[in-house]
Design a protein around this motif. Structure first.
Motif, PDB file in Angstrom:
ATOM      1  N   GLY A  18      15.997  -3.903  48.120  1.00  0.00           N
ATOM      2  CA  GLY A  18      16.396  -5.070  47.350  1.00  0.00           C
ATOM      3  C   GLY A  18      17.807  -5.520  47.685  1.00  0.00           C
ATOM      4  O   GLY A  18      18.071  -6.716  47.877  1.00  0.00           O
TER       5      GLY A  18
ATOM      6  N   ILE B 219      18.991  -9.066  49.519  1.00  0.00           N
ATOM      7  CA  ILE B 219      20.013  -9.963  48.974  1.00  0.00           C
ATOM      8  C   ILE B 219      21.122 -10.190  50.001  1.00  0.00           C
ATOM      9  O   ILE B 219      21.568 -11.326  50.214  1.00  0.00           O
TER      10      ILE B 219
ATOM     11  N   ARG C  80      11.102  -9.636  41.329  1.00  0.00           N
ATOM     12  CA  ARG C  80      10.618  -9.518  39.949  1.00  0.00           C
ATOM     13  C   ARG C  80       9.150  -9.910  39.854  1.00  0.00           C
ATOM     14  O   ARG C  80       8.364  -9.242  39.171  1.00  0.00           O
TER      15      ARG C  80
ATOM     16  N   TYR D 121      16.015 -12.023  43.819  1.00  0.00           N
ATOM     17  CA  TYR D 121      15.736 -11.278  42.588  1.00  0.00           C
ATOM     18  C   TYR D 121      14.424 -11.756  41.955  1.00  0.00           C
ATOM     19  O   TYR D 121      13.607 -10.931  41.514  1.00  0.00           O
TER      20      TYR D 121
ATOM     21  N   THR E  11      11.980  -3.595  41.746  1.00  0.00           N
ATOM     22  CA  THR E  11      13.355  -3.699  41.275  1.00  0.00           C
ATOM     23  C   THR E  11      14.260  -4.089  42.436  1.00  0.00           C
ATOM     24  O   THR E  11      14.129  -3.559  43.548  1.00  0.00           O
ATOM     25  N   VAL E  12      15.146  -5.022  42.167  1.00  0.00           N
ATOM     26  CA  VAL E  12      16.063  -5.454  43.218  1.00  0.00           C
ATOM     27  C   VAL E  12      17.212  -4.456  43.357  1.00  0.00           C
ATOM     28  O   VAL E  12      17.932  -4.477  44.361  1.00  0.00           O
TER      29      VAL E  12
END
Length: 268
Positions: free
Chosen positions: A56, A60, A45, A41, A50-51
């Protein structure tokens, strides 16, 4: 400074019990996965992305796969399949977006989430692997990083004159870097006296002291790498989750380099 100390005390009060007891044998894995997710994240950022997006979420997921130990999290995989094959499947999906988007999303753009997930995922995954090996191994790495940071700060503040790498981190000095290495070596010697090296690592003590020098240098280089990211993206800190310290990557940047190198050197 007061805010930094308060945050550090609170963070240690939270992290140390989790690391020490590793509740049910899964808490360190969950902690590593959570930190990896936050790390992704923060990098998104910094880049202004945007995650909460397809890439994104995949980044993750990839980082969490690498951060979690195989046992007990990936026992559903075939016996001869490791979690890196599962991670590579995530990479293939990211690359496949170029087809689904009719080349509106390119391999250059896919490289960022891949490198991001690999960087934080392997770093925190190595942290969890060190704990799975033993507390002695984990704290050996942690003490090297902490001693280096404290030694570099104290010596640099008192005696620092020659800039180490002003284009990347203008406040770091050669004297501070050497002080960090010396501090790490002293702490390592004390630690290895308390916990004989040959029993836990399979290396003679002198070899481990030489490795400590290498790990201290690598840790400081990891700090510089994170500074380079922030300078490139024009941000002061990677995040705001730790008041007075910045983000997770600001605090774990050295560890993300040291623990994978400890694994590469066969300490765990």
């Amino acid at each position: 400074m007061r805010q930094r100390v308060i945050t550090a005390v609170v963070a240690l009060a939270f992290f140390i019990p989790i690391i020490y007891f590793d509740f049910f044998g899964i808490s360190v894995g969950l902690l590593s996965a959570a930190l990896a997710g936050v790390g992704v994240y923060e990098l998104f950022r910094m880049k202004g992305l945007t995650v909460i997006s397809f890439e994104g979420v995949l980044a993750i997921i990839g980082a969490i796969i690498l951060a979690l130990p195989r046992d007990p999290w990936f026992t559903f995989l075939p016996e001869k399949t490791d979690k890196f094959a599962l991670y590579y499947f995530v990479v293939l999906i990211l690359l496949g977006i170029s087809v689904l988007s009719k080349n509106m999303y390119t391999i250059d753009e896919a490289a960022f989430p891949v490198i991001t997930s690999l960087y934080v995922g392997m770093g925190f995954g190595s942290f969890a692997s060190a704990r799975a090996e033993s507390l002695v191994v984990l704290f050996f790495g942690l003490l090297i990083v902490w001693a280096t940071d404290i030694g570099a700060y104290m010596v640099g503040r008192e005696y620092g004159k020659r800039k180490l790498w002003p284009e990347i981190s203008p406040n770091k000095t050669v004297e501070g870097a050497l002080g960090g290495i010396l501090s790490a070596v002293v702490i390592a010697i004390i630690y290895l006296i308390a916990f004989p090296a040959i029993t836990y690592f399979g290396y003679p003590s002198l070899t481990l002291i030489l490795m400590t020098v290498i790990f201290s240098i690598i840790g400081q280089f990891g700090d510089l790498v994170e500074s380079a990211f922030k300078r490139h993206y024009g941000v002061k800190d990677s995040g705001i989750i730790l008041p007075g310290h910045g983000g997770i990557l600001d605090r774990f940047d050295s560890m993300l380099f040291v623990f994978p190198m400890m694994h590469l050197f066969g300490i765990f």
